[in-house]
Scaffold this motif. Structure first.
Motif, PDB file in Angstrom:
ATOM      1  N   PRO A  44      26.737 112.679  41.310  1.00 57.85           N
ATOM      2  CA  PRO A  44      27.499 111.928  40.701  1.00 57.85           C
ATOM      3  C   PRO A  44      27.839 113.313  39.266  1.00 57.85           C
ATOM      4  N   ALA A  45      27.738 113.828  39.123  1.00 59.06           N
ATOM      5  CA  ALA A  45      27.636 114.948  37.912  1.00 59.06           C
ATOM      6  C   ALA A  45      28.709 116.367  37.811  1.00 59.06           C
ATOM      7  N   PRO A  48      32.707 115.453  38.056  1.00 57.42           N
ATOM      8  CA  PRO A  48      32.904 116.107  36.240  1.00 57.42           C
ATOM      9  C   PRO A  48      32.894 117.392  35.997  1.00 57.42           C
ATOM     10  N   CYS A  81      19.301 119.007  34.887  1.00 57.42           N
ATOM     11  CA  CYS A  81      19.949 119.194  34.088  1.00 57.42           C
ATOM     12  C   CYS A  81      21.604 120.399  34.482  1.00 57.42           C
ATOM     13  N   LEU A 113      34.603 113.857  29.205  1.00 50.86           N
ATOM     14  CA  LEU A 113      33.415 113.526  30.587  1.00 50.86           C
ATOM     15  C   LEU A 113      32.168 113.783  30.147  1.00 50.86           C
ATOM     16  N   THR A 114      32.438 114.560  29.836  1.00 49.22           N
ATOM     17  CA  THR A 114      30.593 115.179  28.467  1.00 49.22           C
ATOM     18  C   THR A 114      30.290 114.227  28.088  1.00 49.22           C
ATOM     19  N   LEU A 117      29.053 111.354  30.193  1.00 49.27           N
ATOM     20  CA  LEU A 117      27.789 111.199  31.465  1.00 49.27           C
ATOM     21  C   LEU A 117      26.504 111.829  29.983  1.00 49.27           C
ATOM     22  N   GLY A 119      25.920 113.830  28.175  1.00 48.07           N
ATOM     23  CA  GLY A 119      25.481 115.560  28.009  1.00 48.07           C
ATOM     24  C   GLY A 119      26.032 115.613  26.678  1.00 48.07           C
ATOM     25  N   LEU A 138      25.079 118.724  31.477  1.00 43.71           N
ATOM     26  CA  LEU A 138      25.165 117.737  31.459  1.00 43.71           C
ATOM     27  C   LEU A 138      23.575 117.110  32.654  1.00 43.71           C
ATOM     28  N   ARG A 140      21.151 115.335  35.042  1.00 49.14           N
ATOM     29  CA  ARG A 140      20.982 115.043  36.530  1.00 49.14           C
ATOM     30  C   ARG A 140      20.449 113.916  36.781  1.00 49.14           C
TER      31      ARG A 140
END
Length: 140
Positions: A44-45, A48, A81, A113-114, A117, A119, A138, A140
């Motif tokens: 999923p990361a 992005p 991460c 986005l960061t 998530l 991040g 980000l 994981r």
């Protein structure tokens, strides 16, 4: 906070000309590195992260090419991460936070986005004041 880069088991550094083709090359390199590290495109990361990377390199191409003929991209990953950093030698340090976020366009997308998530996004200036890196971490 960004983990110490040398503490992450997977690292790759790419330096390329600050030209439009740099965006594609940075993204393709990220895809290959992530796959080699066992982080598939279904994670999923990954989607992005690739968009964030593309926006950051695009910003260097658009705004820093005259002052910075080369852009450096750092890719790293650990069990918890993903870390991406884009460095150029343009002295302007954009704001990534505040009441209006990063403004409009690419950096606003990066920050949205960061943070979406979970991040972090950090701008780090070079010691001589002549450049900066934008670091994205980000989970994981």
């Amino acid at each position: 906070m960004t983990p110490a880069l040398n503490s992450l088991p997977h690292r790759h550094v790419l330096t390329l000309p600050t030209q439009p083709r740099a965006v594609r090359l940075a993204r393709e390199t990220a895809e290959r590195a992530l796959a080699e590290w066992g982080i598939g495109d279904r994670h999923p990361a990954v989607g992005p992260a690739l968009l964030i990377l593309s926006e950051l390199v695009t910003n260097s191409v658009r705004h820093a090419a005259v002052a910075s003929p080369r852009t450096t991209v750092v890719y790293a990953a650990g069990p918890d991460c993903l870390v991406l950093a884009v460095h150029d030698r343009h002295p302007h340090r954009p704001r990534l936070s505040g009441t209006h976020g990063a403004g409009k366009g690419g950096l606003a997308t990066v920050v949205e986005l960061t943070h979406g998530l979970g991040g972090t996004a950090v701008v780090r200036g070079d010691a001589d004041g002549g450049g900066k890196s934008i670091w994205i971490t980000l989970p994981r």
